[in-house]
Write an enzyme that holds these catalytic residues in place. Structure first.
Site, PDB file in Angstrom:
ATOM      1  N   VAL A 104       3.163  -2.363   5.432  1.00 40.33           N
ATOM      2  CA  VAL A 104       1.889  -2.307   6.158  1.00 40.33           C
ATOM      3  C   VAL A 104       1.998  -3.054   7.482  1.00 40.33           C
ATOM      4  O   VAL A 104       2.518  -4.173   7.538  1.00 40.33           O
ATOM      5  CB  VAL A 104       0.754  -2.947   5.326  1.00 40.33           C
ATOM      6  CG1 VAL A 104      -0.557  -2.933   6.112  1.00 40.33           C
ATOM      7  CG2 VAL A 104       0.578  -2.221   4.005  1.00 40.33           C
ATOM      8  N   CYS A 105       1.514  -2.436   8.559  1.00 44.36           N
ATOM      9  CA  CYS A 105       1.342  -3.170   9.815  1.00 44.36           C
ATOM     10  C   CYS A 105       0.026  -2.746  10.439  1.00 44.36           C
ATOM     11  O   CYS A 105      -0.729  -1.953   9.868  1.00 44.36           O
ATOM     12  CB  CYS A 105       2.510  -2.979  10.771  1.00 44.36           C
ATOM     13  SG  CYS A 105       2.512  -1.430  11.668  1.00 44.36           S
ATOM     14  N   GLY A 106      -0.261  -3.256  11.595  1.00 47.51           N
ATOM     15  CA  GLY A 106      -1.552  -2.998  12.209  1.00 47.51           C
ATOM     16  C   GLY A 106      -1.766  -1.534  12.546  1.00 47.51           C
ATOM     17  O   GLY A 106      -2.833  -0.976  12.321  1.00 47.51           O
ATOM     18  N   THR A 116       6.020  -1.654  13.635  1.00 41.59           N
ATOM     19  CA  THR A 116       6.612  -2.685  12.793  1.00 41.59           C
ATOM     20  C   THR A 116       6.745  -2.239  11.344  1.00 41.59           C
ATOM     21  O   THR A 116       7.763  -2.512  10.710  1.00 41.59           O
ATOM     22  CB  THR A 116       5.785  -3.977  12.894  1.00 41.59           C
ATOM     23  OG1 THR A 116       4.410  -3.656  12.796  1.00 41.59           O
ATOM     24  CG2 THR A 116       5.997  -4.660  14.205  1.00 41.59           C
ATOM     25  N   MET A 118      -3.077  -0.749   8.722  1.00 41.06           N
ATOM     26  CA  MET A 118      -4.003  -1.642   8.020  1.00 41.06           C
ATOM     27  C   MET A 118      -5.233  -0.896   7.494  1.00 41.06           C
ATOM     28  O   MET A 118      -5.683  -1.144   6.374  1.00 41.06           O
ATOM     29  CB  MET A 118      -4.406  -2.729   9.029  1.00 41.06           C
ATOM     30  CG  MET A 118      -5.252  -3.820   8.483  1.00 41.06           C
ATOM     31  SD  MET A 118      -4.499  -4.639   7.074  1.00 41.06           S
ATOM     32  CE  MET A 118      -3.142  -5.491   7.849  1.00 41.06           C
TER      33      MET A 118
END
Lengths: 149, 90
Positions: free
Chosen positions: B6-8, B13, B39
């Protein structure tokens, strides 16, 4: 050995060395300006990258010395690509595990999939600690391009 | 076994993390699906995963998930990934 997809992702004008900044916001703006200068994005994308920092914090500092600033695919992205600002003096981003940051990449994408080959090659370069160290100490764009190839 | 990075934004990433997690899982001889999500997806109702991998900065935003959360500090340190995945999976 990484192929040319990674090098091609860095359009002319997308790499700068000896970049002098005094804050993490300036560091992100530098990477964003390089995306704009190389024709990848409009200024709105740089603003979006700064908004990510404000909203979610410096989570994109994903390894020692390395930030990969990015925002969502949007109409501010003209074509997918990368930029790199090598800082003359490292800057603290507030990521305790990986501060201070000396390499600020800017990443922009048009969707979730089409840049995967580029990211895969970037991961290969950044997994190599010696190459990361050489990138941090590079003094010319030619050095950078050699280290990315 | 569903593992999610998980990333933004779900484009940068988390994708890099997914790639290295897959590399380490292959070394460990483990078969699992690894996905990269943003996210918003991870916090949506009905999100389901066994393991969520993310950076320490984003952990507070993922409170309340049923999945086990693995914090990764250095995305390109395959040893860190291997140690943490081994502890969770083996």
């Amino acid at each position: 050995m990484a192929g040319s997809a990674l090098l091609d992702a860095f359009a002319p004008g997308s790499i700068a060395v000896g970049v002098s900044v005094s804050s993490r916001e300036q560091a992100i703006s530098a990477a964003g300006d390089l995306l704009v200068a190389s024709g990848r994005t409009t200024d709105a994308y740089t603003d979006a990258m700064l908004a990510v920092l404000a909203d979610l914090g410096p989570y994109f500092v994903i390894a020692p010395s390395i930030a990969i600033a990015h925002a969502r695919p949007s109409e501010a992205v003209l074509s997918a690509g990368l930029s790199l600002a090598v800082l003359s003096q490292p800057v603290v981003f507030g990521n305790s595990a990986n501060d201070p940051v000396g390499l600020v990449f800017g990443l922009c994408a048009l969707d979730h999939d089409s840049h995967l080959e580029v990211l895969s090659q970037l991961a290969e370069v950044l997994t190599d600690a010696e190459r990361v160290n050489n990138l941090l100490n590079a003094s010319t764009e030619a050095d950078i391009r050699r280290l990315l190839s | 076994m569903r593992i999610v990075a998980v990333c933004g934004m779900g484009i940068g990433t988390s994708v890099l993390l997914k790639m290295n997690v897959e590399k380490v899982l292959a070394q460990l001889g483990i078969t699992a699906t690894v996905e990269a999500v943003d996210m918003t997806t991870a916090r949506a109702a009905g999100f389901d995963a066994n393991i969520v991998m993310t950076t320490p900065d984003l952990v507070p935003l993922l409170q309340g998930l049923a999945a086990e959360i693995i914090e990764v500090e250095h995305f390109f340190d395959l040893e860190e990934l291997q140690t943490k995945l081994t502890k969770s999976l083996l």
